[in-house]
Design a protein around this motif. Structure first.
Motif, PDB file in Angstrom:
ATOM      1  N   SER A   1       0.840  -1.188   0.000  1.00 35.86           N
ATOM      2  CA  SER A   1       0.000   0.000   0.000  1.00 35.86           C
ATOM      3  C   SER A   1       0.880   1.245   0.000  1.00 35.86           C
ATOM      4  CB  SER A   1      -0.900   0.003   1.238  1.00 35.86           C
ATOM      5  OG  SER A   1      -1.629   1.195   1.299  1.00 35.86           O
TER       6      SER A   1
ATOM      7  N   ARG B   1      -4.862   7.260 -10.840  1.00 35.52           N
ATOM      8  CA  ARG B   1      -5.180   7.230  -9.412  1.00 35.52           C
ATOM      9  C   ARG B   1      -3.896   7.091  -8.601  1.00 35.52           C
ATOM     10  NH1 ARG B   1      -8.931   3.984 -12.157  1.00 35.52           N
ATOM     11  NH2 ARG B   1     -11.058   4.738 -11.935  1.00 35.52           N
TER      12      ARG B   1
ATOM     13  N   PHE C   1      -2.763   3.000  -4.380  1.00 33.79           N
ATOM     14  CA  PHE C   1      -2.901   1.618  -4.815  1.00 33.79           C
ATOM     15  C   PHE C   1      -2.674   0.717  -3.615  1.00 33.79           C
ATOM     16  CE2 PHE C   1      -1.061  -2.359  -6.387  1.00 33.79           C
ATOM     17  CZ  PHE C   1      -2.043  -2.754  -7.273  1.00 33.79           C
TER      18      PHE C   1
ATOM     19  N   TYR D   1      -2.806  -3.491  -2.380  1.00 34.78           N
ATOM     20  CA  TYR D   1      -2.832  -4.882  -2.839  1.00 34.78           C
ATOM     21  C   TYR D   1      -2.689  -5.775  -1.622  1.00 34.78           C
ATOM     22  CZ  TYR D   1      -0.775  -9.186  -4.714  1.00 34.78           C
ATOM     23  OH  TYR D   1      -0.494 -10.495  -5.003  1.00 34.78           O
TER      24      TYR D   1
ATOM     25  N   LYS E   1      -7.177  -2.451  -4.711  1.00 31.89           N
ATOM     26  CA  LYS E   1      -7.911  -1.195  -4.554  1.00 31.89           C
ATOM     27  C   LYS E   1      -7.088  -0.091  -5.186  1.00 31.89           C
ATOM     28  CE  LYS E   1     -10.200  -2.402  -0.244  1.00 31.89           C
ATOM     29  NZ  LYS E   1     -10.326  -2.105   1.167  1.00 31.89           N
ATOM     30  N   ASN E   2      -7.749   0.781  -5.912  1.00 33.11           N
ATOM     31  CA  ASN E   2      -7.095   1.884  -6.592  1.00 33.11           C
ATOM     32  C   ASN E   2      -8.020   3.090  -6.509  1.00 33.11           C
ATOM     33  OD1 ASN E   2      -5.598   2.160  -9.896  1.00 33.11           O
ATOM     34  ND2 ASN E   2      -4.829   2.826  -7.968  1.00 33.11           N
ATOM     35  N   ARG E   3      -7.533   4.181  -5.902  1.00 30.87           N
ATOM     36  CA  ARG E   3      -8.387   5.351  -5.749  1.00 30.87           C
ATOM     37  C   ARG E   3      -7.580   6.628  -5.934  1.00 30.87           C
ATOM     38  NH1 ARG E   3      -8.002   7.741  -0.586  1.00 30.87           N
ATOM     39  NH2 ARG E   3      -6.757   6.503   0.843  1.00 30.87           N
ATOM     40  N   ASN E   4      -8.303   7.707  -6.138  1.00 29.39           N
ATOM     41  CA  ASN E   4      -7.718   9.018  -6.338  1.00 29.39           C
ATOM     42  C   ASN E   4      -7.810   9.810  -5.037  1.00 29.39           C
ATOM     43  OD1 ASN E   4      -6.766  11.393  -7.461  1.00 29.39           O
ATOM     44  ND2 ASN E   4      -7.993  11.160  -9.307  1.00 29.39           N
TER      45      ASN E   4
ATOM     46  N   ARG F   1       0.638   1.111 -15.959  1.00 29.91           N
ATOM     47  CA  ARG F   1      -0.640   0.442 -15.762  1.00 29.91           C
ATOM     48  C   ARG F   1      -0.395  -1.033 -15.480  1.00 29.91           C
ATOM     49  NH1 ARG F   1      -5.328   3.160 -18.342  1.00 29.91           N
ATOM     50  NH2 ARG F   1      -5.122   5.174 -17.349  1.00 29.91           N
TER      51      ARG F   1
ATOM     52  N   TYR G   1      -5.461  -1.231 -13.498  1.00 31.00           N
ATOM     53  CA  TYR G   1      -5.125  -0.439 -12.321  1.00 31.00           C
ATOM     54  C   TYR G   1      -3.988   0.524 -12.669  1.00 31.00           C
ATOM     55  CZ  TYR G   1      -7.570  -4.327 -10.198  1.00 31.00           C
ATOM     56  OH  TYR G   1      -8.496  -5.279  -9.909  1.00 31.00           O
ATOM     57  N   ASP G   2      -4.050   1.719 -12.091  1.00 32.57           N
ATOM     58  CA  ASP G   2      -2.987   2.708 -12.254  1.00 32.57           C
ATOM     59  C   ASP G   2      -1.948   2.487 -11.172  1.00 32.57           C
ATOM     60  OD1 ASP G   2      -4.314   4.075 -14.353  1.00 32.57           O
ATOM     61  OD2 ASP G   2      -5.606   5.037 -12.870  1.00 32.57           O
ATOM     62  N   ILE G   3      -0.705   2.245 -11.582  1.00 33.65           N
ATOM     63  CA  ILE G   3       0.371   2.020 -10.613  1.00 33.65           C
ATOM     64  C   ILE G   3       1.517   3.005 -10.840  1.00 33.65           C
ATOM     65  CG2 ILE G   3      -0.180  -0.392 -10.147  1.00 33.65           C
ATOM     66  CD1 ILE G   3       2.015  -1.157 -12.129  1.00 33.65           C
TER      67      ILE G   3
END
Length: 163
Positions: free
Chosen positions: A4, A63, A66, A68, A78-81, A112, A129-131
């Motif tokens: 995280s 976002r 991230f 995991y 989970k992926n959030r802004n 990504r 997911y944006d990484i």
């Protein structure tokens, strides 16, 4: 394994505020230069272009947060802004045995993660997911964990076929 970057939320919030303030100050500087001082001439557009490019590149990276989790029998992504109204958060949880493959796409400033998951009726679903905001160490750990899950899935599949 848990991964995280939630502890960096304050830093990302600072960057967001900084780029917005830079954009507003750039607009103010452009308007003052254009209508009051008129020293730079056409170069005054730099006051608009540079902050706009910085702000747009920050938002296009995707976002920021991230998370995991591969503990237990399920994988949890989970992926959030930071700014909740920009785009909705992505949250997926599925059993480990459904993971087929993954791919990390690195396009300069944008990274990504594409996860291929098997579904009912032998179809495949691709989750995105944006990484971009993960460090290299966090990205290596994520790849290691996903490789480990895929290896276990292949071994289990191989054992099931022998029986």
């Amino acid at each position: 394994m848990r991964l995280s970057n939630r502890n960096k939320a304050g830093f990302y919030n600072f960057l967001n505020t900084f780029f917005l303030m830079l954009f507003v100050c750039g607009i103010a500087a452009f308007l003052l230069e254009r209508y009051k001082f008129d020293i730079f001439g056409w170069e005054s557009y730099i006051f608009l272009i540079v902050p706009t490019l910085l702000l747009v590149s920050y938002y296009l990276r995707g976002r920021q947060i991230f998370e995991y989790d591969s503990d237990g029998e399920a994988l949890n992504f989970k992926n959030r802004n930071i700014i909740t109204f920009l785009n909705r958060p992505v949250s997926d949880e599925f059993p480990k045995y459904k993971l087929q493959k993954y791919e990390v796409v690195n396009a300069g400033i944008l990274k990504r993660l594409y996860i291929t998951v098997s579904s009912k009726k032998n179809h495949s679903i691709i989750l995105k997911y944006d990484i971009s905001y993960l460090t290299d160490k966090e990205l290596r750990d994520l790849k290691y964990s996903l490789d480990k899950v895929i290896k276990e899935n292949k071994e289990n599949l191989h054992l099931c076929r022998k029986i």
